[in-house]
Design a protein around this motif. Sequence first.
Motif, PDB file in Angstrom:
ATOM      1  N   LYS A 273       0.836  -1.191   0.000  1.00 10.25           N
ATOM      2  CA  LYS A 273       0.000   0.000   0.000  1.00 10.25           C
ATOM      3  C   LYS A 273       0.879   1.252   0.000  1.00 10.25           C
ATOM      4  O   LYS A 273       1.995   1.241   0.503  1.00 10.25           O
ATOM      5  CB  LYS A 273      -0.954  -0.015   1.190  1.00 10.25           C
ATOM      6  N   ASP A 275       1.606   5.610   0.353  1.00  9.22           N
ATOM      7  CA  ASP A 275       1.319   6.779   1.185  1.00  9.22           C
ATOM      8  C   ASP A 275       0.423   7.767   0.446  1.00  9.22           C
ATOM      9  O   ASP A 275      -0.336   8.507   1.076  1.00  9.22           O
ATOM     10  CB  ASP A 275       2.627   7.471   1.572  1.00  9.22           C
ATOM     11  N   ILE A 276       0.567   7.790  -0.880  1.00  8.19           N
ATOM     12  CA  ILE A 276      -0.209   8.705  -1.720  1.00  8.19           C
ATOM     13  C   ILE A 276      -0.783   7.908  -2.891  1.00  8.19           C
ATOM     14  O   ILE A 276      -0.038   7.199  -3.582  1.00  8.19           O
ATOM     15  CB  ILE A 276       0.667   9.858  -2.260  1.00  8.19           C
ATOM     16  N   VAL A 277      -2.071   8.012  -3.104  1.00 10.15           N
ATOM     17  CA  VAL A 277      -2.708   7.364  -4.252  1.00 10.15           C
ATOM     18  C   VAL A 277      -3.410   8.419  -5.091  1.00 10.15           C
ATOM     19  O   VAL A 277      -4.198   9.210  -4.565  1.00 10.15           O
ATOM     20  CB  VAL A 277      -3.725   6.288  -3.810  1.00 10.15           C
ATOM     21  N   SER A 279      -6.041   8.575  -7.912  1.00 10.78           N
ATOM     22  CA  SER A 279      -7.037   7.718  -8.552  1.00 10.78           C
ATOM     23  C   SER A 279      -7.900   8.561  -9.483  1.00 10.78           C
ATOM     24  O   SER A 279      -8.557   9.509  -9.049  1.00 10.78           O
ATOM     25  CB  SER A 279      -7.900   7.029  -7.496  1.00 10.78           C
ATOM     26  N   LYS A 300      -8.901   3.672  -2.405  1.00 15.70           N
ATOM     27  CA  LYS A 300      -8.632   3.409  -0.988  1.00 15.70           C
ATOM     28  C   LYS A 300      -7.994   2.033  -0.786  1.00 15.70           C
ATOM     29  O   LYS A 300      -7.277   1.811   0.197  1.00 15.70           O
ATOM     30  CB  LYS A 300      -9.923   3.506  -0.178  1.00 15.70           C
ATOM     31  N   LEU A 303      -4.271   2.334  -0.568  1.00 12.18           N
ATOM     32  CA  LEU A 303      -3.781   3.388   0.319  1.00 12.18           C
ATOM     33  C   LEU A 303      -3.465   2.878   1.717  1.00 12.18           C
ATOM     34  O   LEU A 303      -4.252   2.144   2.320  1.00 12.18           O
ATOM     35  CB  LEU A 303      -4.830   4.495   0.414  1.00 12.18           C
ATOM     36  N   GLY A 307      -2.843   7.785   4.883  1.00  9.02           N
ATOM     37  CA  GLY A 307      -2.333   8.292   3.615  1.00  9.02           C
ATOM     38  C   GLY A 307      -3.205   9.374   3.006  1.00  9.02           C
ATOM     39  O   GLY A 307      -4.236   9.768   3.562  1.00  9.02           O
ATOM     40  N   LEU A 309      -5.345  10.342  -0.376  1.00  7.10           N
ATOM     41  CA  LEU A 309      -6.014   9.835  -1.577  1.00  7.10           C
ATOM     42  C   LEU A 309      -6.469  11.027  -2.408  1.00  7.10           C
ATOM     43  O   LEU A 309      -7.305  11.820  -1.963  1.00  7.10           O
ATOM     44  CB  LEU A 309      -7.200   8.960  -1.178  1.00  7.10           C
ATOM     45  N   ALA A 362      -8.084   8.208   6.556  1.00  9.68           N
ATOM     46  CA  ALA A 362      -7.182   8.765   5.546  1.00  9.68           C
ATOM     47  C   ALA A 362      -7.646  10.167   5.162  1.00  9.68           C
ATOM     48  O   ALA A 362      -8.731  10.608   5.558  1.00  9.68           O
ATOM     49  CB  ALA A 362      -7.154   7.861   4.310  1.00  9.68           C
ATOM     50  N   THR A 364      -8.767  12.702   2.127  1.00  6.00           N
ATOM     51  CA  THR A 364      -9.285  12.651   0.763  1.00  6.00           C
ATOM     52  C   THR A 364      -9.216  14.044   0.143  1.00  6.00           C
ATOM     53  O   THR A 364      -9.773  15.004   0.688  1.00  6.00           O
ATOM     54  CB  THR A 364     -10.734  12.128   0.743  1.00  6.00           C
ATOM     55  N   LYS A 397       3.714  13.930   3.512  1.00  2.00           N
ATOM     56  CA  LYS A 397       4.044  12.534   3.806  1.00  2.00           C
ATOM     57  C   LYS A 397       5.553  12.265   3.792  1.00  2.00           C
ATOM     58  O   LYS A 397       5.982  11.185   4.202  1.00  2.00           O
ATOM     59  CB  LYS A 397       3.354  11.602   2.805  1.00  2.00           C
TER      60      LYS A 397
END
Length: 416
Positions: A273, A275-277, A279, A300, A303, A307, A309, A362, A364, A397
């Motif tokens: 997983k 730290d930063i996604v 999407s 998610k 993530l 983190g 998202l 997390a 968002t 992060k």
Amino acid sequence: MQVPIRYGKDDVLNINFDEKNLLGIFNPNKVEKFDEAELIKKAMRNPINQKTFDEFISGDEEIVIIVNDGTRPTPTSKILKEIYPKIRDKKKTFIIANGCHRDPTEDEYEMIFSKEIWAEVKAKGEAHSHDSKNDEMVYLGESSNKTQMYLNKIVANAKKVIPIGSVEPHYFAGYTGGRKAFLPGVAKYETIEQNHKLALSHDAQALRLEGNPVHEDMVDAMKVLTHIDVFAIMTVLDSDHNIYYVNSGDLNDTFYDCIEKAEEVFCVKIPQKADIVISVAPYPMEVDLYQAQKALDNGKLALAQGGVLIMVAKCRTGIGPKPFFNLMASADTPQKVLEKIQEEFHLGYHKAGKMAEIGLWAQTWAVSDLSDDEMRAVHLKPYHDLQKALDDALGEKGKDAKIVILPFGSMTVPKI
């Protein structure tokens, strides 16, 4: 390194960051390309537990064709290109399975049907856009869960129905396609509301069918269709929106037959997983915030706890159905959103619940065309510059933060 991110139909946002931060860019899996017309023709000739298409359409009875609305990537126009010549002179009605969505725009009608077929269908007055609140409905019975099945009169009174759908992971129904053509597609608003309340369950999640109360309720509700002869046409698309697989025949059998093919395309393995996604809700699934939320729910899964998202979604027509937005805007924390849902449920609250759950563990954020106030109202940190959002996330992060990018976040399901 520089990575291009699609934004809406035609725009591209370029982001730059240190290559050491990238855990991976995970698209739907590359799969074999096929001749789409041949796939469709073969499926029509070899239906699953149903007569052939030519046999199905024989006779003088009216045929009702259920097609998805403009928020879905279903290749309806490609299917119609192959079958429309056979039904052109038949008595028929196309019904747009809007569920509780708005009517399609003229551009969306042309996307759904193709310009040529839409011009003919429109001229003949053969299309009806389902209105879950105002159309005349017929009560056909109820599911074991007491979902009362009211369907649009056009479908409920039909003898022959052809639903055209696509099967891909869905964030609370497990998968799209099959039974969704009827519920929520052409169902009454209150019927949809009763079914979608089950989405608040933790068992209502992407890829899960067994034990998923939303899916099981929909399948059980299909028993009210025993008086209707159904010839389903189901498709699976690849990441380029080309047809990867097609089948036809029995409504449930075609749906389950597509599941394995859909997993081959949309389930991606990630090493850990992030730290930063980032999407992305791709066109046309970025039409509004209501639809774009799917990118958050899939994102998610990649993530790490605590983190960031970042959803990238143009939201070109705005918010979409308002109940979920109004609920989130009325509460100043995700926890209070969930508490309000427990007190009272309305259709759309399931969407708010899924968004609020992420906010408990997390952050968002969002990059969209929505106003800052609109994004803050749904507890999204607002951005209009993806590079700025990424830089801020890295600043928060740390320089060693790991990044996962999901360019087709609405349809990509990460698995460790």
